[in-house]
Write a protein that holds these residues in place. Structure first.
Motif, PDB file in Angstrom:
ATOM      1  N   GLY A  39       0.814  -1.204   0.000  1.00  0.00           N
ATOM      2  CA  GLY A  39       0.000   0.000   0.000  1.00  0.00           C
ATOM      3  C   GLY A  39       0.849   1.255   0.000  1.00  0.00           C
ATOM      4  O   GLY A  39       2.072   1.217  -0.193  1.00  0.00           O
ATOM      5  N   ALA A  40       0.185   2.377   0.200  1.00  0.00           N
ATOM      6  CA  ALA A  40       0.862   3.672   0.246  1.00  0.00           C
ATOM      7  C   ALA A  40       0.051   4.609   1.130  1.00  0.00           C
ATOM      8  O   ALA A  40      -1.173   4.481   1.237  1.00  0.00           O
ATOM      9  CB  ALA A  40       1.019   4.258  -1.149  1.00  0.00           C
ATOM     10  N   GLN A  41       0.739   5.554   1.746  1.00  0.00           N
ATOM     11  CA  GLN A  41       0.088   6.539   2.600  1.00  0.00           C
ATOM     12  C   GLN A  41       0.429   7.940   2.119  1.00  0.00           C
ATOM     13  O   GLN A  41       1.551   8.217   1.710  1.00  0.00           O
ATOM     14  CB  GLN A  41       0.545   6.379   4.057  1.00  0.00           C
ATOM     15  N   GLY A  42      -0.566   8.830   2.161  1.00  0.00           N
ATOM     16  CA  GLY A  42      -0.321  10.231   1.844  1.00  0.00           C
ATOM     17  C   GLY A  42      -0.248  10.535   0.367  1.00  0.00           C
ATOM     18  O   GLY A  42       0.465  11.458  -0.028  1.00  0.00           O
ATOM     19  N   LEU A  43      -0.982   9.800  -0.464  1.00  0.00           N
ATOM     20  CA  LEU A  43      -1.022  10.116  -1.892  1.00  0.00           C
ATOM     21  C   LEU A  43      -1.904  11.345  -2.079  1.00  0.00           C
ATOM     22  O   LEU A  43      -3.118  11.290  -1.899  1.00  0.00           O
ATOM     23  CB  LEU A  43      -1.578   8.938  -2.698  1.00  0.00           C
ATOM     24  N   GLN A  44      -1.297  12.455  -2.442  1.00  0.00           N
ATOM     25  CA  GLN A  44      -2.007  13.724  -2.531  1.00  0.00           C
ATOM     26  C   GLN A  44      -2.327  14.022  -3.992  1.00  0.00           C
ATOM     27  O   GLN A  44      -1.443  14.062  -4.845  1.00  0.00           O
ATOM     28  CB  GLN A  44      -1.168  14.852  -1.939  1.00  0.00           C
ATOM     29  N   VAL A  45      -3.600  14.224  -4.279  1.00  0.00           N
ATOM     30  CA  VAL A  45      -4.064  14.509  -5.634  1.00  0.00           C
ATOM     31  C   VAL A  45      -4.992  15.718  -5.560  1.00  0.00           C
ATOM     32  O   VAL A  45      -6.132  15.615  -5.098  1.00  0.00           O
ATOM     33  CB  VAL A  45      -4.808  13.306  -6.244  1.00  0.00           C
ATOM     34  N   GLY A  46      -4.502  16.877  -5.976  1.00  0.00           N
ATOM     35  CA  GLY A  46      -5.283  18.091  -5.818  1.00  0.00           C
ATOM     36  C   GLY A  46      -5.527  18.376  -4.345  1.00  0.00           C
ATOM     37  O   GLY A  46      -4.604  18.370  -3.533  1.00  0.00           O
ATOM     38  N   ARG A  47      -6.766  18.569  -3.969  1.00  0.00           N
ATOM     39  CA  ARG A  47      -7.120  18.880  -2.578  1.00  0.00           C
ATOM     40  C   ARG A  47      -7.238  17.628  -1.716  1.00  0.00           C
ATOM     41  O   ARG A  47      -7.388  17.735  -0.499  1.00  0.00           O
ATOM     42  CB  ARG A  47      -8.444  19.639  -2.544  1.00  0.00           C
ATOM     43  N   PHE A  48      -7.175  16.444  -2.323  1.00  0.00           N
ATOM     44  CA  PHE A  48      -7.490  15.208  -1.612  1.00  0.00           C
ATOM     45  C   PHE A  48      -6.239  14.390  -1.314  1.00  0.00           C
ATOM     46  O   PHE A  48      -5.332  14.301  -2.144  1.00  0.00           O
ATOM     47  CB  PHE A  48      -8.471  14.369  -2.433  1.00  0.00           C
ATOM     48  N   THR A  49      -6.219  13.785  -0.130  1.00  0.00           N
ATOM     49  CA  THR A  49      -5.124  12.916   0.264  1.00  0.00           C
ATOM     50  C   THR A  49      -5.683  11.539   0.606  1.00  0.00           C
ATOM     51  O   THR A  49      -6.672  11.430   1.335  1.00  0.00           O
ATOM     52  CB  THR A  49      -4.371  13.489   1.481  1.00  0.00           C
ATOM     53  N   TYR A  50      -5.033  10.500   0.069  1.00  0.00           N
ATOM     54  CA  TYR A  50      -5.533   9.140   0.226  1.00  0.00           C
ATOM     55  C   TYR A  50      -4.470   8.213   0.819  1.00  0.00           C
ATOM     56  O   TYR A  50      -3.267   8.408   0.603  1.00  0.00           O
ATOM     57  CB  TYR A  50      -5.928   8.542  -1.132  1.00  0.00           C
ATOM     58  N   ASP A  51      -4.943   7.202   1.536  1.00  0.00           N
ATOM     59  CA  ASP A  51      -4.153   6.012   1.836  1.00  0.00           C
ATOM     60  C   ASP A  51      -4.669   4.900   0.935  1.00  0.00           C
ATOM     61  O   ASP A  51      -5.871   4.854   0.611  1.00  0.00           O
ATOM     62  CB  ASP A  51      -4.292   5.601   3.303  1.00  0.00           C
ATOM     63  N   ILE A  52      -3.773   4.024   0.516  1.00  0.00           N
ATOM     64  CA  ILE A  52      -4.126   2.948  -0.418  1.00  0.00           C
ATOM     65  C   ILE A  52      -3.672   1.620   0.159  1.00  0.00           C
ATOM     66  O   ILE A  52      -2.577   1.508   0.717  1.00  0.00           O
ATOM     67  CB  ILE A  52      -3.446   3.152  -1.788  1.00  0.00           C
TER      68      ILE A  52
END
Length: 214
Positions: free
Chosen positions: A39-52
């Motif tokens: 997985g990954a943590q802190g994937l930032q895309v525009g205004r949104f941040t995701y964990d995967i």
């Protein structure tokens, strides 16, 4: 003048980044287990941040039956496309954590004998409603072995099949940055744009030589 124009151009770029427009993902932490990318943590895309999290299985087993569009995380096509591109560029990379770009088999769920693996996530064409097909719409990253180019793909994936050529990405939204109000953004564009036009006109006038008297 060139220095001032450069300063204004930099200010415009900085303003755009602050308006909630799509930005490149950054500061991603890859999550591993025994050398495997899980997985990954802190994937930032525009205004949104995701964990995967990468999950091995079928769409049905990973996404609560995969029988209703409400089972899926994304329903905005533009954001889904921006996110899959960010995954390609910032998650499937070679780093100190592992050679996760060069060796696709190091990603959880990828056990194929082929030289690639595709990481999918389903996409909701509508926010809710039953899925009657045996396939669902997906976005994905085709991660190829070695230095070959990785690609973003879209298409469909089977609901019940679990094959070693692909795995699934499960997203968790961890942060949403505030957006700058649109009226303020509009005034900012007008002000900076007008300043650039004025500078260009001033520079042209300064370069003009006065005509000699007749």
């Amino acid at each position: 003048m060139p220095n001032l124009r450069s300063t204004l151009a930099a200010a415009i770029c900085a303003a755009l980044l602050g308006l909630g427009l799509p930005q490149s993902a950054r500061a991603v932490t890859l999550v591993t287990d025994g050398g495997e990318l899980i997985g990954a943590q802190g994937l930032q895309v525009g205004r949104f941040t995701y964990d995967i999290s990468f999950v091995d299985g079928s769409c049905a087993s990973v996404f609560d039956g995969c029988d209703d569009f409400s089972d899926f995380f994304f329903s905005d096509a533009e954001q889904a496309l921006a996110t899959v591109r960010a995954m390609r560029d910032f998650v499937f990379v070679d780093s100190a954590a592992g050679a996760f770009d060069s060796d696709p088999q190091l990603t959880r769920g990828c056990d194929s004998v082929f030289t690639f693996c595709t990481t999918f996530f389903p996409f909701a064409a509508v926010t809710s409603g039953p899925i009657t097909s045996t396939f669902v719409p997906v976005y994905g990253v085709i991660n190829r072995e070695g230095t070959r180019r990785d690609d973003v793909t879209s298409g469909s994936a089977p609901v019940i099949a679990d094959t070693p050529e692909f795995t699934y990405a499960v997203f968790t939204l961890t942060d949403v940055a505030p957006a700058v109000p649109l009226p303020a953004a509009g005034w900012l564009y007008l002000g900076l744009g007008g300043a650039m036009v004025a500078l260009r006109k001033g520079a042209k006038n300064a370069r003009r030589k006065p005509r000699a008297a007749a």
